[in-house]
Write an enzyme that holds these catalytic residues in place. Sequence first.
Site, PDB file in Angstrom:
ATOM      1  N   GLU A 266       0.888  -1.169   0.000  1.00 58.99           N
ATOM      2  CA  GLU A 266       0.000   0.000   0.000  1.00 58.99           C
ATOM      3  C   GLU A 266       0.918   1.207   0.000  1.00 58.99           C
ATOM      4  O   GLU A 266       1.652   1.422   0.963  1.00 58.99           O
ATOM      5  CB  GLU A 266      -0.878  -0.065   1.258  1.00 58.99           C
ATOM      6  CG  GLU A 266      -2.240   0.542   1.054  1.00 58.99           C
ATOM      7  CD  GLU A 266      -2.317   1.907   1.652  1.00 58.99           C
ATOM      8  OE1 GLU A 266      -1.981   2.856   0.915  1.00 58.99           O
ATOM      9  OE2 GLU A 266      -2.680   2.023   2.818  1.00 58.99           O
ATOM     10  N   CYS A 300      -1.321   8.897   3.196  1.00 63.64           N
ATOM     11  CA  CYS A 300      -1.229   8.586   1.772  1.00 63.64           C
ATOM     12  C   CYS A 300      -2.515   8.968   1.071  1.00 63.64           C
ATOM     13  O   CYS A 300      -2.536   9.150  -0.134  1.00 63.64           O
ATOM     14  CB  CYS A 300      -0.889   7.123   1.554  1.00 63.64           C
ATOM     15  SG  CYS A 300      -2.094   6.026   2.224  1.00 63.64           S
TER      16      CYS A 300
END
Length: 512
Positions: A266, A300
């Site tokens: 990720e 993120c």
Amino acid sequence: DNELKALAEAVNAKTGQWTATPLVAGAQGNGPTVQVTNPADRRDKVGSYVSADAALVDKALANGVAAQPAWDRLPAASRAAILEHAADQLEVRRGEFMALCVREAGKSLPDAIAEVREAADFLRYYATMARRLFGHPEQLPGPTGESNQLFLNGRGVFVCISPWNFPLAIFLGQVSAALAAGNSVIAKPAEQTSLIGYAAVKLLHEAGVPADVLQYLPGDGAVVGAALTKDPRVAGVAFTGSTETAWAINRALAARNAPIAALIAETGGQNAMIADSSALPEQIVKDVIASAFQSAGQRCSAARVLFVQEDIADKVTGMLAGAMAELKIGDPGQLSTDVGPVIDEDALKILNDHAARMDKEAKKIAEAKLDAAATGNGTFFAPRAYEIPSLDILKREVFGPVLHVIRWKGADLPKVIDAINATGYGLTLGVHSRIDDTVEYIRSHARVGNCYVNRNQIGAVVGVQPFGGESLSGTGPKAGGPHYLLRFAGERTLTINTTAAGGNASLLTIGE
Ligand code: UN1
């Protein structure tokens, strides 16, 4: 809210000193000791930890290989019960975990509260999914006289390499998923947040995870992470962090003469928010402030680029500058603080370098005020917004509170989507529009993992908004989603001839 006040007091007492050592069954840590200081106030000594060395990595892998089959053979419900017990204990002890999140990671109090809640949610969600997916073999349809069953099992030793920006939630999310699926786990926390990782591993040990099934190896990624990912005994890696590090891990795993490992990554984003002139400027500004600057932009999922339609652009940038002037930057332990510190000096340098470049190449819309008295001893960076001509001048993700604004014209929506897709990232996208066709056009053309309409684009809720991107942003499957555990699992099919002529059936007959 007396409870909240008590928590804030505990956090601000700054009395706790934490220490950590590697947790490897039957061995002691003896790598270098690392001092930990508070990003908001470098005079505040939070504690220290002992790093792992190469010999400990080897011992941890040997333990993990030996311990995994028995853990895998436990009923899934037993593993799930341990994770749920850990979630209960985490909530009982949330004050201590919040204090660690504020002091070691520089999290604001609201972020620290959300962090503990999300960590508990991950533990409970993966426990539920383990019961559902791993509880019973799936009976598959087949011809008469044949039984077909699909069993799920753990893969072996899973290495979990977690980030500093969600040091408890993502750390426990990765670890609990790998454990729920029947793997043994070696947890490698981010160097910046190793004390939180240690407390989380101890929590799971106390809840009943055996010491050789879950081990903890803090230390330099270039030493500990590299030693782990080149070892042929590793069956899978779950990683959250930069795209560049994911490439390095992928290369290390691929270079082994070993079973092909599972990699769940990720990674980064170049996340946009698109606002058209049907949207409400107040709402856009409120949501872009939260998406770009909450958690000091260190998510993120954070918005990095606002594409705003020309006719409302002056109004929106004017209001944005006004809202940014109100942002309070400082001690993350105060409830009145909006933006805390960035994680360390390296992060601050990257942000300062980026701002220096933007000051030359772009037009500054606003820079929030830093109060030297409140921020002088920490790694603080004032949130900024710049107007830029196009995405071309942003080469890679800049991980912090910097927003870039691009104006677009009425007929240019397809070009805007093409530009966003062309970044190669595909994590979050915000949309502000009250035109259904526009929303549908964006949804169906943008290659992103999480699209949020008329709201902010951060804070995905476990089990409700499965989170994760595509392309340069990650491999999938989505964290907190129904398929996540499957990538941590192997599958075995059992086919039995059940007719009288079949071996098993006739043995049964003889037995009778
Ligand atoms: C990350 O920042 O590494 O939705 C991912 C969110 C968070 C993002 C976590 N779940 O904002």
